[in-house]
Design a protein around this motif. Structure first.
Motif, PDB file in Angstrom:
ATOM      1  N   GLN A  60       3.061  11.322  15.077  1.00 34.61           N
ATOM      2  CA  GLN A  60       4.241  11.839  15.882  1.00 34.61           C
ATOM      3  C   GLN A  60       5.375  10.699  15.468  1.00 34.61           C
ATOM      4  OE1 GLN A  60       3.883  13.936  18.313  1.00 34.61           O
ATOM      5  NE2 GLN A  60       6.293  13.750  18.588  1.00 34.61           N
ATOM      6  N   ILE A  61       5.326   9.844  14.794  1.00 38.31           N
ATOM      7  CA  ILE A  61       6.344   8.829  14.223  1.00 38.31           C
ATOM      8  C   ILE A  61       7.199   9.688  13.255  1.00 38.31           C
ATOM      9  CG2 ILE A  61       7.034   6.992  13.084  1.00 38.31           C
ATOM     10  CD1 ILE A  61       4.626   5.450  14.496  1.00 38.31           C
ATOM     11  N   ASN A  86       8.897  12.726  14.795  1.00 40.33           N
ATOM     12  CA  ASN A  86      10.117  12.300  15.563  1.00 40.33           C
ATOM     13  C   ASN A  86      11.474  12.079  14.616  1.00 40.33           C
ATOM     14  OD1 ASN A  86       8.488  12.271  18.180  1.00 40.33           O
ATOM     15  ND2 ASN A  86       8.405  10.246  17.999  1.00 40.33           N
ATOM     16  N   TYR A  87      10.981  11.455  13.564  1.00 44.30           N
ATOM     17  CA  TYR A  87      11.802  11.133  12.215  1.00 44.30           C
ATOM     18  C   TYR A  87      12.526  12.474  11.949  1.00 44.30           C
ATOM     19  CZ  TYR A  87      14.544   9.132   8.693  1.00 44.30           C
ATOM     20  OH  TYR A  87      15.626   8.634   7.878  1.00 44.30           O
ATOM     21  N   SER A 134       8.681  20.957  13.123  1.00 38.78           N
ATOM     22  CA  SER A 134       9.923  20.359  13.468  1.00 38.78           C
ATOM     23  C   SER A 134      10.694  21.386  14.468  1.00 38.78           C
ATOM     24  CB  SER A 134      10.714  19.782  12.449  1.00 38.78           C
ATOM     25  OG  SER A 134      11.447  21.182  11.716  1.00 38.78           O
ATOM     26  N   LYS A 135      11.823  21.000  14.942  1.00 40.59           N
ATOM     27  CA  LYS A 135      12.872  21.692  15.519  1.00 40.59           C
ATOM     28  C   LYS A 135      13.272  22.859  14.530  1.00 40.59           C
ATOM     29  CE  LYS A 135      14.460  18.280  18.786  1.00 40.59           C
ATOM     30  NZ  LYS A 135      15.834  17.216  19.220  1.00 40.59           N
ATOM     31  N   ASN A 189      12.630  15.381  13.380  1.00 42.73           N
ATOM     32  CA  ASN A 189      13.477  16.109  14.355  1.00 42.73           C
ATOM     33  C   ASN A 189      14.800  15.277  14.543  1.00 42.73           C
ATOM     34  OD1 ASN A 189      11.688  18.116  14.995  1.00 42.73           O
ATOM     35  ND2 ASN A 189      10.408  16.871  16.579  1.00 42.73           N
ATOM     36  N   LEU A 190      14.701  14.126  14.481  1.00 46.56           N
ATOM     37  CA  LEU A 190      16.218  13.320  14.640  1.00 46.56           C
ATOM     38  C   LEU A 190      16.988  13.646  13.293  1.00 46.56           C
ATOM     39  CD1 LEU A 190      17.817  11.289  15.822  1.00 46.56           C
ATOM     40  CD2 LEU A 190      16.747   9.469  14.765  1.00 46.56           C
TER      41      LEU A 190
END
Length: 276
Positions: free
Chosen positions: A242-243, A246-247, A129-130, A249-250
């Protein structure tokens, strides 16, 4: 070449080709939808259970308190926040730096949350992740021991301990020229080896350095003259989803903006290393 379709006449597909085209049109969206529904995001929200891999021997990050049996630290707090956002029950799966990749690949957990150093080598097997923390390495030793400065760490006769499988281990293997590197495998810890005086110094990150010096009055931290092995800490998920990534990271963006990341960082004395 002369066209097989007479000029001026509309092009018509044969019934068989029409049926094939219709089948492709119907199958393609459903295949894409099936792939999306396989995401761990949907599995977690459907099952109402979030399995989080954590290393329960990591001070300030995910450390099991021997008195209460509860895991404490910034990732203990933030894993609860993530489960809350997902409306899921949190289940902790014990892991380690040497096994977390295999645990993720074996689907023992949906995510690893225990201050995993994001490295290019590890990224060949998992997704990061970030970053939410950024640290470098420190030495922790005894005040009455032979290590007085960073220059003393790499001397003959010195035993320097690192955690087996940590990102610090390969760095120190190449860094040390004279001292003996001792890789400590769980359930043993670097701190325990230092307490027992089987090693002279432990090489660690900021979270552990802070915790050890807080708990033991005989311990002191030695900071290198220059920052070594600067490493972002991130959450880790299996490749190919990726889904879910993405979650996550959000989630990290959200807790940075609403203050929860800093709140729990301060609670665990990690605010100096919060990622921007």
């Amino acid at each position: 070449m002369q066209s097989l379709v007479p000029m001026g006449l509309p092009f018509r597909l044969s019934p068989m080709l029409c049926a094939a085209a219709l089948a492709v049109a119907l199958v393609a969206p459903s295949a894409a939808g099936a792939q999306a529904l396989q995401s761990r995001l949907f599995e977690v929200t459907k099952s109402k259970k979030l399995r989080v891999c954590q290393f329960p021997l990591y001070y300030s990050i995910s450390f099991r308190n021997p008195k209460t049996g509860e895991i404490e630290g910034i990732d203990a707090d933030l894993s609860k926040e993530l489960a809350k956002e997902l409306g899921a029950e949190l289940e902790i799966v014990e892991s380690s730096f040497g096994t977390f990749i295999a645990d993720l690949q074996a689907n023992k957990c949906e995510i690893g949350m225990f201050g995993v150093g994001a490295s290019l080598k590890r990224a060949q097997a998992v997704e990061f992740s970030k970053p939410y923390l950024i640290t470098n390495i420190y030495a922790v030793t005894r005040k009455d021991g032979p290590i007085k400065s960073w220059a003393d760490v790499d001397k003959k006769g010195v035993k320097a301990a690192v955690t087996l499988g940590s990102y610090i281990e390969p760095f120190m293997k190449s860094y040390l020229k004279n001292a003996e590197l001792v890789s400590v495998a769980p359930p043993n810890t670097r701190e325990g080896e230092l307490v027992a005086q089987r090693v002279d110094v432990i090489i660690t990150d900021y979270p552990t350095a802070i915790k050890v010096t807080d708990e033991f009055d005989w311990a002191k931290t030695i900071v290198p003259e220059e920052k070594l092995a600067v490493t972002p800490y991130a959450y880790v998920v299996p490749q190919g989803d990726q889904i879910w990534l993405n979650y996550i990271n959000l989630f990290i963006d959200t807790i940075k903006l609403d203050g929860r990341l800093m709140k729990y960082a301060k609670k665990n004395k990690l605010d100096p290393i919060v990622a921007p």
